[in-house]
Write a protein that holds these residues in place. Structure first.
Motif, short mmCIF file in Angstrom:
data_model
loop_
_atom_site.label_atom_id
_atom_site.label_comp_id
_atom_site.label_asym_id
_atom_site.label_seq_id
_atom_site.Cartn_x
_atom_site.Cartn_y
_atom_site.Cartn_z
N GLY A 143 0.93 -1.28 0.00
CA GLY A 143 -0.15 0.11 -0.09
C GLY A 143 0.71 1.19 0.13
O GLY A 143 0.23 2.14 -0.76
N SER A 144 1.96 1.33 0.73
CA SER A 144 2.81 2.42 0.87
C SER A 144 2.12 3.43 1.24
O SER A 144 1.03 3.60 2.04
CB SER A 144 3.29 2.87 -0.56
OG SER A 144 4.30 3.68 -0.58
N VAL A 145 2.78 4.89 1.41
CA VAL A 145 2.25 6.06 2.08
C VAL A 145 0.92 6.55 1.64
O VAL A 145 0.05 7.12 2.29
CB VAL A 145 3.39 7.19 2.03
CG1 VAL A 145 3.62 7.51 0.52
CG2 VAL A 145 2.86 8.28 3.03
N SER A 146 0.70 6.39 0.18
CA SER A 146 -0.61 6.90 -0.35
C SER A 146 -1.79 6.05 0.21
O SER A 146 -3.16 6.78 0.29
CB SER A 146 -0.42 7.00 -2.05
OG SER A 146 0.65 7.74 -2.24
N THR A 147 -1.73 5.00 0.25
CA THR A 147 -2.85 4.05 0.88
C THR A 147 -3.18 4.47 2.14
O THR A 147 -4.20 4.49 2.72
CB THR A 147 -2.59 2.62 0.64
OG1 THR A 147 -2.24 2.32 -0.82
CG2 THR A 147 -3.55 2.04 1.39
N PHE A 148 -1.90 4.81 2.83
CA PHE A 148 -2.17 5.15 4.35
C PHE A 148 -2.79 6.34 4.54
O PHE A 148 -3.65 6.43 5.47
CB PHE A 148 -0.82 5.16 5.08
CG PHE A 148 -0.83 5.60 6.58
CD1 PHE A 148 -0.97 4.56 7.58
CD2 PHE A 148 -0.75 6.91 6.92
CE1 PHE A 148 -1.08 4.73 8.93
CE2 PHE A 148 -0.48 7.08 8.13
CZ PHE A 148 -0.87 6.04 9.06
N LEU A 149 -2.47 7.36 3.85
CA LEU A 149 -3.21 8.61 3.79
C LEU A 149 -4.37 8.76 3.52
O LEU A 149 -5.32 9.40 4.06
CB LEU A 149 -2.29 9.81 3.15
CG LEU A 149 -0.64 9.75 3.79
CD1 LEU A 149 -0.08 10.87 2.94
CD2 LEU A 149 -0.94 10.62 5.10
N GLY A 150 -4.83 8.00 2.46
CA GLY A 150 -6.14 7.74 1.80
C GLY A 150 -6.85 7.18 2.98
O GLY A 150 -8.20 7.68 3.15
N GLY A 151 -6.47 6.02 3.65
CA GLY A 151 -7.38 5.55 4.77
C GLY A 151 -7.39 6.82 5.91
O GLY A 151 -8.51 6.76 6.40
N CYS A 152 -6.59 7.21 6.29
CA CYS A 152 -6.53 8.38 7.12
C CYS A 152 -7.49 9.40 7.12
O CYS A 152 -8.38 10.01 7.79
CB CYS A 152 -5.14 8.97 7.31
SG CYS A 152 -3.91 8.08 8.25
N PHE A 153 -7.55 9.92 5.61
CA PHE A 153 -8.31 11.16 5.19
C PHE A 153 -10.05 10.68 5.38
O PHE A 153 -10.83 11.50 5.69
CB PHE A 153 -8.06 11.56 4.01
CG PHE A 153 -6.63 12.53 4.19
CD1 PHE A 153 -6.61 13.64 5.08
CD2 PHE A 153 -5.52 12.28 3.38
CE1 PHE A 153 -5.20 14.26 5.23
CE2 PHE A 153 -4.41 13.05 3.55
CZ PHE A 153 -4.53 13.87 4.39
N SER A 154 -10.01 9.37 4.84
CA SER A 154 -11.44 8.72 4.61
C SER A 154 -11.88 8.49 6.46
O SER A 154 -13.01 8.83 6.56
CB SER A 154 -11.52 7.32 3.93
OG SER A 154 -11.05 7.56 2.69
N TYR A 155 -10.98 8.14 7.03
CA TYR A 155 -11.45 8.01 8.41
C TYR A 155 -11.81 9.19 9.08
O TYR A 155 -12.91 9.27 9.84
CB TYR A 155 -10.06 7.50 9.36
CG TYR A 155 -10.31 6.96 10.53
CD1 TYR A 155 -10.33 5.65 10.88
CD2 TYR A 155 -10.42 7.91 11.75
CE1 TYR A 155 -10.51 5.07 12.04
CE2 TYR A 155 -10.71 7.24 12.98
CZ TYR A 155 -10.69 6.01 13.19
OH TYR A 155 -11.09 5.28 14.47
N ILE A 156 -11.16 10.40 8.90
CA ILE A 156 -11.41 11.79 9.40
C ILE A 156 -12.80 12.09 8.88
O ILE A 156 -13.87 12.74 9.55
CB ILE A 156 -10.42 12.62 8.95
CG1 ILE A 156 -8.93 12.47 9.75
CG2 ILE A 156 -10.71 14.17 9.23
CD1 ILE A 156 -9.28 12.43 11.29
N ALA A 157 -13.19 11.88 7.37
CA ALA A 157 -14.22 12.33 6.66
C ALA A 157 -15.49 11.52 7.52
O ALA A 157 -16.62 12.23 7.49
CB ALA A 157 -14.29 11.92 5.40
N ASP A 158 -15.39 10.32 7.89
CA ASP A 158 -16.30 9.64 8.57
C ASP A 158 -16.78 10.28 9.75
O ASP A 158 -17.99 10.29 10.05
CB ASP A 158 -16.06 8.15 8.85
CG ASP A 158 -15.90 7.50 7.57
OD1 ASP A 158 -16.53 7.51 6.54
OD2 ASP A 158 -15.09 6.43 7.67
N LEU A 159 -15.97 10.88 10.57
CA LEU A 159 -16.13 11.32 11.88
C LEU A 159 -16.72 12.75 11.69
O LEU A 159 -17.03 13.31 12.74
CB LEU A 159 -14.66 11.34 12.83
CG LEU A 159 -14.30 9.93 12.97
CD1 LEU A 159 -12.95 10.25 13.76
CD2 LEU A 159 -14.89 9.22 13.78
#
Length: 461
Positions: A143-159
């Motif tokens: 996944g590398s850093v882009s997948t990690f950041l994509g997951g983080c931003f999606s996580y924040i958008a959910d909250l």
């Protein structure tokens, strides 16, 4: 044990460990190539006699050759993990819309742990530099850093239901990345002086291990999955993972689709200029007339802390009185002025002062992400950030390849050319945002377009 809806510690640990590794790898490549080309040990510490400034001296040409080869090697290294990271970013972050965000956070952390472990083995046993390509591939396939950041931003958008809060929380993630990167940059030189490459890589690996444990046992997922959903992972649902981004655009109205595409283009061009210009900073600082050692490089890198911190403060304050588009324009102007100043820097003092006009240069990233996030439904956040992560990974790698190649070709006659090129390219997103302000995006548009999306979804249902 009660789990936490708190992704910020995960981002902090991942960013510190990753940004600790990046400058170490660049300097390790530089030193190994120096020893190979010059048949002599690299001169460490405050003695900078390895940096020749007299262009009539044969050592000067050898020094430039090291610069060129190190730049091209870094380019090839980044290219090797491109394709797998693109595919995994596209799949994992879209996957998170239905089956949870944690996989998009965990797998890149495990990949980074494996990568740091390989770097440790390479340094400890003095193995070939080409082992770095295996490290890059493993990281890409996980996944590398882009997948990690994509997951983080999606996580924040959910909250975040409140749109202004969403912009600030996304900016907070960017600030944490900057703080982690700045502290890691500052620490890297001291770690290298005191511990050497081997144990510095061990520290990075231990941090990634701790982060993986936190994600598994302490982090609560924002997407709840029923047992029925878990058992219903059929061929059809697997196909939807690949079509998630396509369905996002297909189900949108023409106006909504056009706005997302235009914003994506502006985001990617600015990312290309920013990553490309920043990627040659260390090589530029190692070369004459600056001739920085690892401690100065660490201090220079650590000033990114101020850039991301000041950018977060800028977003927090400006969002109270300015529209999103104006915040983006201020950030782009900040970047252009700073990078032009870097192109003409010839002294250590000037190179440090370059960071001053760059204080708000990171603002466009969280604000543009937030602007795009406001245009889509809650159930489309993962697909959107999968698209952003995929294009971000592609554009980031292409930027590194292009700018490292250009730097290798221009270092003999004008090392600052890449900085001027980055400034020129940044005019494109500036013009696009101005166009959107005049003819396209308004602050109220996201509400209207999301309502249109709700209506479309009802019709499809």
């Amino acid at each position: 044990m009660k789990k936490l809806l708190l992704v910020e510690p995960v981002v902090a640990i991942y960013s510190f460990a990753s940004f600790l590794t990046f400058p170490l790898i660049q300097q390790y490549i530089y030193r190994r190539l120096w020893e190979e080309i010059n048949n002599s040990s690299f001169i460490n510490g405050l003695n900078i006699s390895h940096c020749e400034v007299n262009d009539s001296n044969p050592v000067y040409k050898q020094q430039k050759e090291v610069q060129q080869r190190a730049s091209l090697f870094s380019m090839s290294l980044n290219l090797s993990g491109l394709i797998p990271s693109l595919l995994v970013a596209l799949i994992l972050v879209a996957y998170s819309d239905r089956y949870g965000r944690k996989a998009a956070l965990l797998l890149p952390s495990i990949g980074a742990l494996a990568s740091s472990s390989i770097c440790f083995a390479m340094s400890y046993f003095s193995l070939t530099l080409y082992l770095l390509f295996a490290s890059s591939l493993i990281s890409g396939f996980l996944g590398s850093v882009s997948t990690f950041l994509g997951g983080c931003f999606s996580y924040i958008a959910d909250l975040c239901n409140n749109e202004n809060k969403k912009t600030i929380r996304i900016a907070l993630i960017d600030m944490i990345i900057g703080l982690g990167g700045g502290l890691a940059g500052l620490s890297s030189g001291y770690f290298l002086n005191e511990l050497g490459f081997t144990w510095s890589f061990v520290i990075a690996a231990l941090l990634h291990f701790a982060n993986s444990v936190f994600i598994i046992f302490c982090l609560e997922d924002t997407v709840k999955i029923s047992e029925t959903q878990q058992q219903a992972f059929s061929r059809e649902s697997f196909t939807k993972l690949f079509l998630g981004v396509f369905l996002l655009f297909k189900s949108s109205t023409c106006r909504k689709r056009a706005l997302i595409i235009v914003m994506l283009f502006a985001f990617m061009v600015y990312l290309f200029a920013n990553i490309g210009g920043s990627s040659v900073f260390i090589f530029f600082e190692l070369d004459s007339p600056l001739c920085w050692d690892e401690v100065l490089i660490g201090w220079g890198s650590s000033l990114s802390t101020l850039l991301f911190l000041s950018s977060f403060v800028g977003v927090y304050l400006f969002s109270r009185c300015l529209r999103d588009a104006y915040i983006v324009l201020i950030g782009i102007i900040s970047w252009i002025s700073g990078i032009i100043m870097a192109a003409f820097a010839t002294t250590t003092q000037t190179m440090f002062l370059v960071r001053l006009p760059l204080l708000f240069s990171a603002m466009p990233f969280p604000v543009l992400r937030s602007m795009m996030s406001k245009l889509v439904l809650a159930s489309e956040q993962g697909a959107l950030f999968a698209c952003i992560a995929c294009l971000e990974s592609l554009m980031g790698t292409v930027a590194l390849i292009v700018f490292n190649s250009i730097y290798a070709a221009t270092v003999m006659w004008y090392p600052g050319f890449c900085f001027l090129l980055a400034a020129g390219l940044s005019v494109v997103p500036f013009s696009i945002v101005c166009f959107l302000m005049c003819f396209g995006y308004k602050e109220r548009d996201h509400t209207l377009l999301v309502n249109e999306g709700d209506a479309t979804e009802d019709i499809v249902s």
